[in-house]
Design a protein around this motif. Structure first.
Motif, mmCIF file in Angstrom:
data_model
loop_
_atom_site.group_PDB
_atom_site.id
_atom_site.type_symbol
_atom_site.label_atom_id
_atom_site.label_comp_id
_atom_site.label_asym_id
_atom_site.label_seq_id
_atom_site.Cartn_x
_atom_site.Cartn_y
_atom_site.Cartn_z
ATOM 1 N N CYS A 70 31.332 37.730 33.107
ATOM 2 C CA CYS A 70 30.829 38.798 33.966
ATOM 3 C C CYS A 70 29.943 39.720 33.136
ATOM 4 O O CYS A 70 30.336 40.172 32.057
ATOM 5 N N HIS A 72 29.218 42.661 33.526
ATOM 6 C CA HIS A 72 29.643 44.061 33.423
ATOM 7 C C HIS A 72 30.354 44.329 32.109
ATOM 8 O O HIS A 72 29.872 45.074 31.273
ATOM 9 N N ARG A 73 31.493 43.691 31.881
ATOM 10 C CA ARG A 73 32.234 43.907 30.637
ATOM 11 C C ARG A 73 32.766 42.606 30.043
ATOM 12 O O ARG A 73 33.747 42.613 29.303
ATOM 13 N N GLY A 74 32.160 41.493 30.412
ATOM 14 C CA GLY A 74 32.459 40.240 29.728
ATOM 15 C C GLY A 74 33.760 39.557 30.097
ATOM 16 O O GLY A 74 34.243 38.701 29.348
ATOM 17 N N ALA A 75 34.326 39.899 31.252
ATOM 18 C CA ALA A 75 35.562 39.206 31.659
ATOM 19 C C ALA A 75 35.208 37.803 32.177
ATOM 20 O O ALA A 75 34.116 37.589 32.703
ATOM 21 N N CYS A 89 35.436 39.251 40.268
ATOM 22 C CA CYS A 89 35.788 39.416 38.855
ATOM 23 C C CYS A 89 37.167 40.067 38.750
ATOM 24 O O CYS A 89 37.451 41.050 39.452
ATOM 25 N N TYR A 91 38.394 41.939 36.522
ATOM 26 C CA TYR A 91 38.507 43.180 35.765
ATOM 27 C C TYR A 91 38.240 44.414 36.641
ATOM 28 O O TYR A 91 39.094 45.288 36.792
ATOM 29 N N HIS A 92 37.065 44.484 37.285
ATOM 30 C CA HIS A 92 36.744 45.651 38.116
ATOM 31 C C HIS A 92 36.362 45.263 39.536
ATOM 32 O O HIS A 92 35.835 46.082 40.277
ATOM 33 N N GLY A 93 36.567 43.986 39.865
ATOM 34 C CA GLY A 93 36.420 43.556 41.251
ATOM 35 C C GLY A 93 35.001 43.366 41.748
ATOM 36 O O GLY A 93 34.784 43.246 42.961
ATOM 37 N N TYR A 94 34.008 43.303 40.883
ATOM 38 C CA TYR A 94 32.650 43.007 41.348
ATOM 39 C C TYR A 94 32.679 41.652 42.052
ATOM 40 O O TYR A 94 33.389 40.728 41.617
HETATM 41 FE FE1 FES Z 1 33.608 42.046 35.649
HETATM 42 FE FE2 FES Z 1 33.926 44.602 35.118
HETATM 43 S S1 FES Z 1 34.027 42.949 33.752
HETATM 44 S S2 FES Z 1 33.656 43.641 37.027
#
Ligand code: FES
Ligand code: FE
Length: 349
Positions: A70, A72-75, A89, A91-94
């Motif tokens: 992802c 955003h933050r690499g999840a 995702c 981690y933060h649900g994107y």
């Molecule tokens: Fe994917 Fe934040 S790491 S939504």
């Protein structure tokens, strides 16, 4: 240029790659059969191809194949889930749709989501119930032809795998164009030493996309073999290697019986190969699939043992590095093809 509803990205040479960069670049230009459609259902799935970690998901009527990361933050998206035909995702649900675009950022619903917030989607297609991927987006090989058995109800289909073997994809596929091993590796199943010269002088043709060979082998099956309970069977074998790592072998028995083995190999990393083996056959429809598979697993297990022991793990493309008898003419031609498409001195796939 192939038109798709998603943006086709070219994957980049990954960090900590087990292939040399030039080998990786050559191999990234090929289609690979990474998954069976039936294995991609309710959840995103993590897979690896040429050391690139992928997420594969079914979103409504479409598949998405993307880098498993992802932005955003690499999840890893493969740890997420599917909702409303989007990958979510963990981690933060994107949420990301099949076209790769981000459709929702739950913590900031009014944000005009920048185009950069998206999946890195790769070229894929579906054929024969398999999902094929090309990481460069510019495939230089052709998909195999499974005719006439594809979608033909007279041929029952079953499969083995996916399973990961500890070997290079090259060593694995080279075994499946090698006819001189039957009488030794397969002595506990169909092979016998007295047939050692059978299949060693074969008809052989080759183009830039495939090679074919045709030969006969006298199979001696034990009494528990599910092949129509015949102890001795002359097999006519017609095999096509679709470069680089797929074969279709049609084994014809007397009476019009055909057993077709489709070996589909994907180079996960330099020394890990994924095998999905699809079988189609037009006889023995009353034998339970599990019994047929037990027999096929035994035979392929015999191959696996020897392939996983080969050294070096890679195929040496310097022809003089190993010795070659007349039965090996296909493997010499195959090695030359690998060199021609840009693979290195010691092929690392
Ligand atoms: Fe994917 Fe934040 S790491 S939504
Ligand atoms: Fe074998």
């Amino acid at each position: 240029m192939i038109e798709e509803s998603y943006q086709i990205h070219a994957a980049k040479y990954p960090a900590e790659c087990t292939f040399s960069e030039s080998d990786w670049n050559a191999l990234a230009n090929m289609w690979y059969p990474i998954a069976l459609e039936e294995d991609i259902a309710e959840k995103p799935v993590a897979l690896s191809l040429l050391d690139v970690r992928l997420v594969v998901a079914r979103l409504g009527d479409e598949y998405v194949v993307a880098k498993d990361l992802c932005i955003h933050r690499g999840a890893p998206l493969s740890a997420g889930w599917i909702k409303n035909s989007c990958v979510v995702c963990p981690y933060h649900g994107y949420e990301f749709g099949a076209d790769g675009k981000c459709t929702k950022v739950p913590c900031d619903p009014d944000w005009k989501i920048p185009a950069k917030v998206r999946l890195e989607t790769y070229l894929h297609t579906v054929k024969y119930g398999l999902i094929w991927v090309c990481l460069s987006g510019d495939p230089q090989n052709q998909l195999p032809e499974w005719e006439p058995e594809a979608d033909n109800p007279a041929y029952r289909r079953f499969h083995m795998g996916p399973e990961i073997w500890d070997c290079s994809a090259g060593r694995a596929i080279e075994n499946f164009i090698d006819n001189a091993h039957f009488s030794f590796v397969h002595q506990s199943s169909f092979g016998q030493e007295s047939s050692a010269t059978m299949g060693t002088e074969y008809e052989f043709e080759m183009t830039d996309n495939w090679m074919t060979m045709e030969f006969e082998y006298l199979a001696t099956n034990p009494s528990d073999s599910p092949i129509s309970n015949e102890a001795e069977l002359k097999r006519h074998m017609h095999r096509t290697l679709y470069f680089p790592f797929c074969t279709r072998t049609c084994i014809s028995y007397p009476g019009g019986r055909e057993h077709i083995i489709h070996i589909n190999i994907t180079p996960v990393s330099a020394r890990k190969a994924q095998l999905i083996v699809v079988f189609t056959r037009n006889f023995d429809h009353d034998v339970p699939v599990e019994k047929l598979l037990e027999w096929e697993r035994k035979i392929l297990g015999e191959d696996r043992v020897i392939i996983e022991m080969q050294k070096p793990e890679e195929i040496p493309l310097e022809i003089s590095a190993e010795v070659h008898a007349k039965a090996d003419k296909a493997s010499i031609a195959y090695r030359n093809w690998l060199r021609k498409v840009g693979l290195g001195r010691s092929f690392t796939a």
